[in-house]
Scaffold this active site. Structure first.
Site, PDB file in Angstrom:
ATOM      1  N   SER A 203       0.800  -1.240   0.000  1.00  0.00           N
ATOM      2  CA  SER A 203       0.000   0.000   0.000  1.00  0.00           C
ATOM      3  C   SER A 203       0.824   1.277   0.000  1.00  0.00           C
ATOM      4  O   SER A 203       0.258   2.357  -0.179  1.00  0.00           O
ATOM      5  CB  SER A 203      -0.935   0.010   1.201  1.00  0.00           C
ATOM      6  OG  SER A 203      -1.989  -0.870   0.951  1.00  0.00           O
TER       7      SER A 203
ATOM      8  N   VAL B  68       1.196  -3.588   3.887  1.00  0.00           N
ATOM      9  CA  VAL B  68       0.999  -4.861   4.581  1.00  0.00           C
ATOM     10  C   VAL B  68       2.258  -5.758   4.478  1.00  0.00           C
ATOM     11  O   VAL B  68       2.395  -6.729   5.221  1.00  0.00           O
ATOM     12  CB  VAL B  68      -0.298  -5.536   4.034  1.00  0.00           C
ATOM     13  CG1 VAL B  68      -0.050  -6.220   2.709  1.00  0.00           C
ATOM     14  CG2 VAL B  68      -0.923  -6.451   5.037  1.00  0.00           C
TER      15      VAL B  68
ATOM     16  N   LYS C  87       0.398   3.478  -2.936  1.00  0.00           N
ATOM     17  CA  LYS C  87      -0.752   4.384  -3.076  1.00  0.00           C
ATOM     18  C   LYS C  87      -0.312   5.852  -3.054  1.00  0.00           C
ATOM     19  O   LYS C  87      -0.993   6.711  -3.607  1.00  0.00           O
ATOM     20  CB  LYS C  87      -1.770   4.102  -1.962  1.00  0.00           C
ATOM     21  CG  LYS C  87      -2.383   2.691  -2.043  1.00  0.00           C
ATOM     22  CD  LYS C  87      -3.204   2.359  -0.798  1.00  0.00           C
ATOM     23  CE  LYS C  87      -3.782   0.942  -0.855  1.00  0.00           C
ATOM     24  NZ  LYS C  87      -4.479   0.578   0.403  1.00  0.00           N
TER      25      LYS C  87
ATOM     26  N   TYR D  24      -4.342   3.542   8.061  1.00  0.00           N
ATOM     27  CA  TYR D  24      -5.684   2.989   8.250  1.00  0.00           C
ATOM     28  C   TYR D  24      -6.259   3.461   9.578  1.00  0.00           C
ATOM     29  O   TYR D  24      -6.113   4.637   9.923  1.00  0.00           O
ATOM     30  CB  TYR D  24      -5.657   1.448   8.141  1.00  0.00           C
ATOM     31  CG  TYR D  24      -5.021   0.987   6.859  1.00  0.00           C
ATOM     32  CD1 TYR D  24      -5.555   1.369   5.636  1.00  0.00           C
ATOM     33  CD2 TYR D  24      -3.879   0.206   6.849  1.00  0.00           C
ATOM     34  CE1 TYR D  24      -4.978   0.962   4.442  1.00  0.00           C
ATOM     35  CE2 TYR D  24      -3.295  -0.208   5.661  1.00  0.00           C
ATOM     36  CZ  TYR D  24      -3.851   0.174   4.468  1.00  0.00           C
ATOM     37  OH  TYR D  24      -3.285  -0.225   3.298  1.00  0.00           O
TER      38      TYR D  24
ATOM     39  N   TYR E  71      -3.884  -2.206 -10.131  1.00  0.00           N
ATOM     40  CA  TYR E  71      -3.730  -2.045  -8.671  1.00  0.00           C
ATOM     41  C   TYR E  71      -2.859  -3.163  -8.074  1.00  0.00           C
ATOM     42  O   TYR E  71      -1.955  -2.895  -7.273  1.00  0.00           O
ATOM     43  CB  TYR E  71      -5.128  -2.027  -8.025  1.00  0.00           C
ATOM     44  CG  TYR E  71      -5.094  -2.019  -6.512  1.00  0.00           C
ATOM     45  CD1 TYR E  71      -4.789  -0.863  -5.811  1.00  0.00           C
ATOM     46  CD2 TYR E  71      -5.348  -3.179  -5.787  1.00  0.00           C
ATOM     47  CE1 TYR E  71      -4.742  -0.855  -4.424  1.00  0.00           C
ATOM     48  CE2 TYR E  71      -5.306  -3.176  -4.400  1.00  0.00           C
ATOM     49  CZ  TYR E  71      -4.999  -2.017  -3.723  1.00  0.00           C
ATOM     50  OH  TYR E  71      -4.940  -2.024  -2.349  1.00  0.00           O
TER      51      TYR E  71
HETATM   52  N1  GLU Z   1      -2.430  -5.611  -1.746  1.00  0.00           N
HETATM   53  C1  GLU Z   1      -3.027  -5.362  -0.451  1.00  0.00           C
HETATM   54  C2  GLU Z   1      -4.520  -5.295  -0.611  1.00  0.00           C
HETATM   55  O1  GLU Z   1      -4.966  -4.613  -1.496  1.00  0.00           O
HETATM   56  C3  GLU Z   1      -2.475  -4.099   0.109  1.00  0.00           C
HETATM   57  C4  GLU Z   1      -2.933  -3.823   1.493  1.00  0.00           C
HETATM   58  C5  GLU Z   1      -1.900  -3.069   2.309  1.00  0.00           C
HETATM   59  O2  GLU Z   1      -0.736  -2.969   1.975  1.00  0.00           O
HETATM   60  O3  GLU Z   1      -2.291  -2.583   3.363  1.00  0.00           O
HETATM   61  O4  GLU Z   1      -5.251  -5.908   0.111  1.00  0.00           O
END
Ligand code: GLU
Length: 314
Positions: free
Chosen positions: A69, A266, A72, A248, A196
Site C-alpha cells: 500500500s 501490509v 498508493k 488505516y 492495482y
Molecule cells: N495488496 C493489499 C490489498 O490490497 C495491500 C494492502 C496493504 O498494503 O495494506 O489488500
C-alpha cells in the site's frame, strides 16, 4: 538550531537497530498470499535519505520487499498530476477509522471512498491513472514514475506477487464492483484491479523507497536532481493525507507517537516524511492489529524522539 550538536544520524539508526534486535520477529506477518507469508519475520531494514543527499542505513535496508500500500502515495501523486483536483470528486480526504478493506463504509457513503489510502480509495485513484491507457501501459507508467522518483532503473514488479494478489483479492473485487456500480470508477473492474495488484507488487529496498519519497520532504521537488515532481502546495497536501490517513485505523496513534506523515504497507514497510529534513523508510514484516508494521512504527517513534523531527513543533 544554533549551538546544538549536528545529529549523528548513522549512530541514531544503528542504535535503533541494536535496541530493537531482541524484539525482531514480533507481530504477525501477512499470510494472505504465500509470497508474503514466507518472508523471514526477523528482517529489519531502515534508511534515512536527507534532503542534501546523505544516506544512513541499518540492517536489511538494501533488500527489496513488497511495498504494497505504500504504492498508493505514488499513484496518488501520478493521478493528481494527470487529473488535478478533479480526483476529489471521486475520493474523500477524511480518515476512515475502519479497516483498510472495509466494505460497510463504502455502501453507507454511496460508493465514494473516504480517502485515497484505504483500498477502495486507492482503487478509485488507480482507475484515474488508467484513463487513456491500456492496463499494460498504466503499469508501465507507474513503474517508470517510481524509477524516476527513486532515480533508480532497477526497481521491478514481482509478477508472482501480482498474480497471487489477483487470485486472492476477493474483497478488492467486491470494493471495485461496488464502486463501478456507483460510477466511482470508469474502467472494467479486472483492468483496474490488474493495475492495482501490480502497483502493490512493486519490490523496493528501504533505500530506494526513502529516495523515492524525498520529493515529499523537499516541497515537491527532488532536491538531488532538481526535477519538479509536484507543487509545494500539493506536496504539503499529500503529506497531510499521509498523516491523517496513512495508517488505516491506526493513523491517529501513528500521528500521536511519531508526529510525521507516513504510509504503511501490509508487507511491513513504512515510508515516512520529515519535511525539510529527510525521507525515511523502514521494513519489519511483523504487523500490529491494524495491519501496520509493529517494529517499523516503533523504530520511527524512536527516530522522531531522537532527532526531534515532528510536524507539530520544534
Ligand atoms: N495488496 C493489499 C490489498 O490490497 C495491500 C494492502 C496493504 O498494503 O495494506 O489488500
Amino acid at each position: 538550531m544554533p549551538g546544538t550538536e549536528p545529529l549523528d544520524l548513522q549512530a541514531i539508526v544503528d542504535d535503533i537497530h541494536r535496541e530493537l534486535a531482541p524484539r525482531l520477529g514480533e507481530g504477525k506477518v501477512a499470510d494472505y498470499i504465500p509470497q508474503l507469508a514466507r518472508i523471514d519475520p526477523k528482517r529489519f531494514g531502515m534508511a534515512v535519505v536527507t534532503v542534501d543527499g546523505q544516506v544512513f542505513q541499518a540492517g536489511d535496508a538494501g533488500l527489496p520487499f513488497s511495498i504494497q500500500s505504500i504504492s498508493k502515495v505514488f499513484t496518488l501523486t501520478l493521478a493528481l498530476g494527470k487529473h488535478g483536483e478533479n480526483i476529489w470528486k471521486r475520493v474523500g480526504r477524511e480518515p476512515s477509522g475502519s479497516a483498510f478493506n472495509s466494505i460497510v463504509q463504502l455502501e453507507h457513503e454511496h460508493g465514494i471512498p473516504r480517502n485515497p489510502f484505504i483500498n477502495a480509495g486507492a482503487i478509485a485513484v488507480t482507475d484515474r491513472v488508467l484513463a487513456g491507457h491500456t492496463p499494460r501501459e498504466a503499469i508501465g507508467e507507474i513503474v517508470r514514475f517510481v524509477r524516476y522518483l527513486a532515480n533508480d532503473e532497477d526497481i521491478l514488479i514481482d509478477a508472482e506477487v501480482a498474480r497471487s494478489e489477483e487470485a486472492t483479492g476477493y474483497r478488492n473485487f467486491a470494493l471495485a464492483n461496488f464502486m463501478r456500480a456507483f460510477g466511482t470508477i470508469d474502467h472494467p473492474v479486472d483492468h483496474v484491479l490488474g493495475v492495482y495488484f501490480h502497483q502493490c507488487a512493486l519490490a523496493m529496498t528501504c533505500i530506494q523507497l526513502a529516495r523515492a519519497g524525498l520529493y515529499l520532504a523537499a516541497s515537491g521537488s527532488d532536491p538531488l536532481t532538481g526535477h519538479s515532481v509536484v507543487s509545494r502546495q500539493r506536496a504539503r497536501r499529500i503529506n497531510a493525507l499521509m498523516l491523517t490517513c496513512g495508517h488505516y485505523d491506526g493513523s491517529g496513534d501513528f500521528a500521536f507517537r511519531v508526529g510525521l506523515p507516513g504510509k504503511s504497507g501490509v508487507g511491513g514497510g513504512i515510508l515516512c516524511v520529515a519535511p525539510g529534513k529527510a525521507a525515511i523508510a523502514v521494513w519489519s514484516p511483523g504487523l500490529n492489529q491494524n495491519g501496520n508494521s509493529l517494529l517499523g512504527s516503533l523504530a520511527l517513534e524512536m527516530l522522531a524522539n531522537r532527532t526531534g523531527w515532528s510536524v507539530f513543533g520544534a
